[in-house]
Design an enzyme around this catalytic site. Structure first.
Site, PDB file in Angstrom:
ATOM      1  N   ASN A   8       0.723  -1.271  -0.194  1.00  0.00           N
ATOM      2  CA  ASN A   8      -0.080  -0.086  -0.100  1.00  0.00           C
ATOM      3  C   ASN A   8       0.768   1.230  -0.287  1.00  0.00           C
ATOM      4  O   ASN A   8       1.571   1.660   0.937  1.00  0.00           O
ATOM      5  CB  ASN A   8      -1.116  -0.118   1.312  1.00  0.00           C
ATOM      6  CG  ASN A   8      -1.663   1.172   1.529  1.00  0.00           C
ATOM      7  OD1 ASN A   8      -1.631   1.930   0.620  1.00  0.00           O
ATOM      8  ND2 ASN A   8      -2.227   1.452   2.454  1.00  0.00           N
ATOM      9  N   TRP A   9       0.922   1.873  -1.218  1.00  0.00           N
ATOM     10  CA  TRP A   9       1.821   2.869  -1.310  1.00  0.00           C
ATOM     11  C   TRP A   9       1.191   4.315  -0.423  1.00  0.00           C
ATOM     12  O   TRP A   9       2.042   5.399  -0.561  1.00  0.00           O
ATOM     13  CB  TRP A   9       2.231   3.212  -2.881  1.00  0.00           C
ATOM     14  CG  TRP A   9       3.114   2.381  -3.284  1.00  0.00           C
ATOM     15  CD1 TRP A   9       3.669   1.520  -2.804  1.00  0.00           C
ATOM     16  CD2 TRP A   9       3.629   2.283  -4.589  1.00  0.00           C
ATOM     17  NE1 TRP A   9       4.651   0.724  -3.416  1.00  0.00           N
ATOM     18  CE2 TRP A   9       4.595   1.104  -4.842  1.00  0.00           C
ATOM     19  CE3 TRP A   9       3.384   3.102  -5.647  1.00  0.00           C
ATOM     20  CZ2 TRP A   9       5.340   0.780  -5.950  1.00  0.00           C
ATOM     21  CZ3 TRP A   9       3.887   2.837  -7.024  1.00  0.00           C
ATOM     22  CH2 TRP A   9       4.839   1.532  -7.124  1.00  0.00           C
ATOM     23  N   LYS A  10      -0.064   4.254  -0.022  1.00  0.00           N
ATOM     24  CA  LYS A  10      -0.620   5.297   0.286  1.00  0.00           C
ATOM     25  C   LYS A  10      -0.456   6.529  -0.378  1.00  0.00           C
ATOM     26  O   LYS A  10      -0.356   6.577  -1.975  1.00  0.00           O
ATOM     27  CB  LYS A  10      -0.084   5.774   1.914  1.00  0.00           C
ATOM     28  CG  LYS A  10      -0.071   4.297   2.521  1.00  0.00           C
ATOM     29  CD  LYS A  10       0.277   4.732   4.064  1.00  0.00           C
ATOM     30  CE  LYS A  10       0.260   3.406   4.807  1.00  0.00           C
ATOM     31  NZ  LYS A  10       0.379   3.530   6.249  1.00  0.00           N
ATOM     32  N   HIS A  94      -9.383   0.972   5.287  1.00  0.00           N
ATOM     33  CA  HIS A  94      -8.124   1.210   5.851  1.00  0.00           C
ATOM     34  C   HIS A  94      -8.453   2.188   7.007  1.00  0.00           C
ATOM     35  O   HIS A  94      -9.146   3.183   6.925  1.00  0.00           O
ATOM     36  CB  HIS A  94      -7.217   1.831   4.733  1.00  0.00           C
ATOM     37  CG  HIS A  94      -5.780   1.659   5.488  1.00  0.00           C
ATOM     38  ND1 HIS A  94      -5.327   2.631   6.228  1.00  0.00           N
ATOM     39  CD2 HIS A  94      -4.743   0.992   5.044  1.00  0.00           C
ATOM     40  CE1 HIS A  94      -4.164   2.519   6.582  1.00  0.00           C
ATOM     41  NE2 HIS A  94      -3.632   1.430   5.840  1.00  0.00           N
ATOM     42  N   GLU A  96      -6.680   4.537   7.862  1.00  0.00           N
ATOM     43  CA  GLU A  96      -6.364   5.953   7.721  1.00  0.00           C
ATOM     44  C   GLU A  96      -7.504   6.585   6.809  1.00  0.00           C
ATOM     45  O   GLU A  96      -7.805   7.835   7.071  1.00  0.00           O
ATOM     46  CB  GLU A  96      -5.224   6.146   6.911  1.00  0.00           C
ATOM     47  CG  GLU A  96      -3.862   5.998   7.581  1.00  0.00           C
ATOM     48  CD  GLU A  96      -2.665   5.276   6.945  1.00  0.00           C
ATOM     49  OE1 GLU A  96      -2.797   5.602   5.611  1.00  0.00           O
ATOM     50  OE2 GLU A  96      -1.799   5.204   7.627  1.00  0.00           O
ATOM     51  N   GLU A 164      -4.893  -5.159  10.613  1.00  0.00           N
ATOM     52  CA  GLU A 164      -4.060  -4.031  10.886  1.00  0.00           C
ATOM     53  C   GLU A 164      -4.096  -3.444  12.141  1.00  0.00           C
ATOM     54  O   GLU A 164      -5.063  -2.404  12.376  1.00  0.00           O
ATOM     55  CB  GLU A 164      -3.997  -2.938   9.799  1.00  0.00           C
ATOM     56  CG  GLU A 164      -3.851  -3.659   8.423  1.00  0.00           C
ATOM     57  CD  GLU A 164      -3.297  -2.677   7.330  1.00  0.00           C
ATOM     58  OE1 GLU A 164      -2.206  -2.690   6.717  1.00  0.00           O
ATOM     59  OE2 GLU A 164      -3.983  -1.515   7.187  1.00  0.00           O
ATOM     60  N   GLY A 170       2.598   2.409  10.763  1.00  0.00           N
ATOM     61  CA  GLY A 170       3.620   3.472  10.467  1.00  0.00           C
ATOM     62  C   GLY A 170       4.339   3.721  11.672  1.00  0.00           C
ATOM     63  O   GLY A 170       4.987   4.936  11.811  1.00  0.00           O
ATOM     64  N   SER A 210       3.794  -1.916  10.385  1.00  0.00           N
ATOM     65  CA  SER A 210       5.333  -2.063  10.540  1.00  0.00           C
ATOM     66  C   SER A 210       5.892  -3.351  10.192  1.00  0.00           C
ATOM     67  O   SER A 210       6.699  -3.578  10.790  1.00  0.00           O
ATOM     68  CB  SER A 210       5.524  -1.495  11.870  1.00  0.00           C
ATOM     69  OG  SER A 210       5.146  -0.163  12.099  1.00  0.00           O
ATOM     70  N   GLY A 231       3.010  -1.212   4.115  1.00  0.00           N
ATOM     71  CA  GLY A 231       3.059   0.164   3.644  1.00  0.00           C
ATOM     72  C   GLY A 231       4.280   0.662   3.660  1.00  0.00           C
ATOM     73  O   GLY A 231       4.989   0.326   2.320  1.00  0.00           O
ATOM     74  N   GLY A 232       4.712   1.208   4.511  1.00  0.00           N
ATOM     75  CA  GLY A 232       6.464   1.451   4.136  1.00  0.00           C
ATOM     76  C   GLY A 232       7.447   0.838   3.488  1.00  0.00           C
ATOM     77  O   GLY A 232       7.960   1.400   2.737  1.00  0.00           O
TER      78      GLY A 232
HETATM   79  C1  PEP Z   1      -0.653   0.090   6.089  1.00  0.00           C
HETATM   80  O1  PEP Z   1      -1.163   1.308   6.414  1.00  0.00           O
HETATM   81  O2  PEP Z   1      -1.385  -0.692   5.354  1.00  0.00           O
HETATM   82  C2  PEP Z   1       0.508  -0.433   6.751  1.00  0.00           C
HETATM   83  C3  PEP Z   1       0.591  -1.553   7.319  1.00  0.00           C
HETATM   84  O3  PEP Z   1       1.530   0.392   6.844  1.00  0.00           O
HETATM   85  P1  PEP Z   1       2.958   0.332   7.515  1.00  0.00           P
HETATM   86  O4  PEP Z   1       3.613  -0.944   7.107  1.00  0.00           O
HETATM   87  O5  PEP Z   1       3.850   1.578   7.270  1.00  0.00           O
HETATM   88  O6  PEP Z   1       2.881   0.267   9.069  1.00  0.00           O
END
Ligand code: PEP
Length: 253
Positions: A8-10, A94, A96, A164, A170, A210, A231-232
């Site tokens: 997920n590149w957001k 999600h 966010e 999640e 994040g 994370s 994500g990251g």
């Molecule tokens: C996400 O937002 O789906 C996620 C898992 O982010 P991160 O890996 O950066 O915690």
């Protein structure tokens, strides 16, 4: 069941940066021989361009879709529109989106309906806040989210669950493998009651929060963890490829 590693590149990367990622990533992916399914959800404006690029066991996803169909909804893009670009899946619910864009359980439910009607696979995101975890029954919170999101569905076709924990997204703070496994087992148990034991056995449940190459092996090797929503660590070619290799190794092992 095949593992899934989804990125997920957001709201990250310009179009040229997305393309600079895609070319080496897909070439390297084509060199690997594993079975893990690989998905990337880039920013929506790039989907029609990027979806022309493909690789074995790879597909593109959107990060969300409209809760409505076609019509006077300025700025929205429908699930059907996404489908027409070649996208195969969509993330829905999600945290966010829930936190910053007012996505209530009802909105999440409407989006699930739109996406399934457009034959998009849904990565249904759920997870509890730290406060909810500390209050003692995070499973109840998460299963209630799933209950709302699946209201009225007669089967679980086209659904993937992404657990999640909000406190892990994040933040660099990951759920322990035990915490992830115990929530995933609760989700599978709830799914069995809701949709039956076969649907539960075949439900991919991804962990997100994370997750990175240094902790993925422990998380992905839990019996009810079928890969990750990343994500990251999906923003860098090498890290994301490492995550695919880890999932491949566990699948084959
Ligand atoms: C996400 O937002 O789906 C996620 C898992 O982010 P991160 O890996 O950066 O915690």
């Amino acid at each position: 069941m095949r593992n899934i590693v989804a990125g997920n590149w957001k709201s990250n990367k310009l179009l040229n940066e997305a393309q600079e990622f895609t070319d080496p990533f897909l070439s390297a992916l084509n060199e690997l021989t594993g079975e893990t399914e690989v998905v990337i959800a880039p920013p929506a404006p790039y989907l029609a361009t990027l979806a022309k690029e493909g690789a074995y066991r790879f597909s593109w996803a959107a990060q969300q879709c409209s809760a409505h169909g076609f019509g006077a909804f300025t700025g929205e893009f429908t699930a059907e529109m996404l489908r027409s670009t070649g996208v195969q899946s969509v993330l829905i619910g999600h945290s966010e989106r829930r936190e910053h864009f007012g996505e209530t359980d009802e909105v999440v439910r409407a989006k699930v309906e739109q996406a399934l009607a457009a034959r998009l696979r849904v990565f249904l995101c759920c997870g509890e806040t730290l406060e909810q975890r500390e209050s003692g029954r995070p499973e109840d919170i998460v299963c209630a989210q799933l209950e709302h999101a699946t209201t009225g569905l007669t089967d679980a076709e086209g659904l993937v669950v992404a657990y999640e924990p909000i406190w892990a997204i994040g933040t660099g703070r990951t759920a322990t493998a035990d915490q992830a496994q115990s929530m995933h087992a609760a989700i599978r148990g709830w799914w069995a009651e809701r949709f039956g034991p076969d649907a539960a056995a075949n439900l991919p449940i991804l962990y997100g929060g994370s997750c990175k190459p240094s902790n993925a092996a422990e998380l992905f090797s839990q019996p009810d963890v079928n890969g990750g929503l990343i994500g990251g660590a999906s923003l860098k070619v090498d890290d994301f490829l490492d995550l695919v290799r880890i999932a491949d190794g566990l699948q084959n092992g």
